[in-house]
Design an enzyme around this catalytic site. Structure first.
Site, short mmCIF file in Angstrom:
data_model
loop_
_atom_site.label_atom_id
_atom_site.label_comp_id
_atom_site.label_asym_id
_atom_site.label_seq_id
_atom_site.Cartn_x
_atom_site.Cartn_y
_atom_site.Cartn_z
N ASP A 8 30.18 35.86 49.00
CA ASP A 8 30.06 37.29 49.28
C ASP A 8 29.62 38.00 47.99
O ASP A 8 29.24 37.34 47.01
CB ASP A 8 31.39 37.84 49.84
CG ASP A 8 32.48 37.93 48.77
OD1 ASP A 8 32.28 37.39 47.65
OD2 ASP A 8 33.52 38.55 49.03
N CYS A 66 33.94 33.64 46.27
CA CYS A 66 34.17 35.07 46.51
C CYS A 66 34.73 35.64 45.20
O CYS A 66 34.67 34.97 44.17
CB CYS A 66 35.07 35.32 47.72
SG CYS A 66 36.76 34.76 47.57
N GLY A 67 35.25 36.84 45.24
CA GLY A 67 35.69 37.44 43.98
C GLY A 67 36.80 36.64 43.32
O GLY A 67 36.74 36.32 42.12
N GLY A 69 38.18 33.75 45.01
CA GLY A 69 38.21 32.40 45.60
C GLY A 69 39.30 32.26 46.66
O GLY A 69 39.33 31.28 47.41
N GLY A 71 40.09 34.43 49.38
CA GLY A 71 39.63 34.68 50.75
C GLY A 71 38.76 33.55 51.26
O GLY A 71 38.89 33.13 52.42
C1 RB5 Z 1 35.63 41.40 47.76
O1 RB5 Z 1 35.68 42.60 47.08
C2 RB5 Z 1 36.81 40.52 47.43
O2 RB5 Z 1 37.95 40.99 48.04
C3 RB5 Z 1 36.50 39.11 47.87
O3 RB5 Z 1 35.35 38.67 47.24
C4 RB5 Z 1 37.53 38.05 47.56
O4 RB5 Z 1 38.01 38.18 46.27
C5 RB5 Z 1 38.58 37.84 48.52
O5 RB5 Z 1 39.43 36.94 48.35
#
Ligand code: RB5
Length: 147
Positions: A8, A66-67, A69, A71
């Site tokens: 993302d 992701c930011g 890891g 999510g």
């Molecule tokens: C997005 O802002 C962030 O919440 C997502 O990348 C991630 O860190 C979720 O676990």
């Protein structure tokens, strides 16, 4: 190796760097997006297709960023056959494959630096599942939960 990669906006920059690394190492890389930096995008939209491709053996292993890891690992593990973990250390990067047959490495683009992330991915890809009886027994118990 045929690999999949997804991120993302929180992992977009690191994904771009890892993608280049993988290509330079001779791997075939299928990119599941995101394909541009969009602060409003949602990690499940990219990580779920990646996890399905890994579980369906369309690609051998996956890299999800992701930011944090977190999510990415939470959602990837919703897909039967996907075994994903947030990895921040070298030992777990290879031991997760050797013992637990980890097939998706999750990284935090806002947490783990580029050089460390590259080494973690390399250790993950170099590792092979041990096939040891005790690890197979545990893996079968995990797989049984998916049925
Ligand atoms: C997005 O802002 C962030 O919440 C997502 O990348 C991630 O860190 C979720 O676990």
């Amino acid at each position: 190796m045929k690999l999949g990669i997804a991120a993302d906006h929180g992992g977009y920059e690191l994904k771009t760097i890892i993608h280049k690394l993988l290509t330079s190492l001779g791997h075939e890389v299928k990119d599941f997006g995101a394909f541009s930096l969009d602060d409003k995008d949602d990690y499940p939209d990219f990580v779920v297709p990646l996890a399905r491709a890994v579980a369906g053996q369309e690609v051998e292993r996956g890299i999800a960023v992701c930011g944090s890891g977190v999510g990415a690992s939470v959602v990837a593990n919703k897909i039967p056959g996907a075994r994903a973990a947030l990895i921040t250390d070298h030992f777990s990067a290879h031991q997760g494959v050797e013992d637990d047959d980890l097939n998706i490495i999750c990284l935090g683009g806002r947490i783990t630096g580029v050089m460390v992330a590259q080494e973690l991915v390399q250790a993950f890809l170099d590792a092979k599942f041990s096939q040891a009886e005790r690890h197979l027994r545990r893996l079968h118990k995990v797989i049984a939960l998916e049925k």
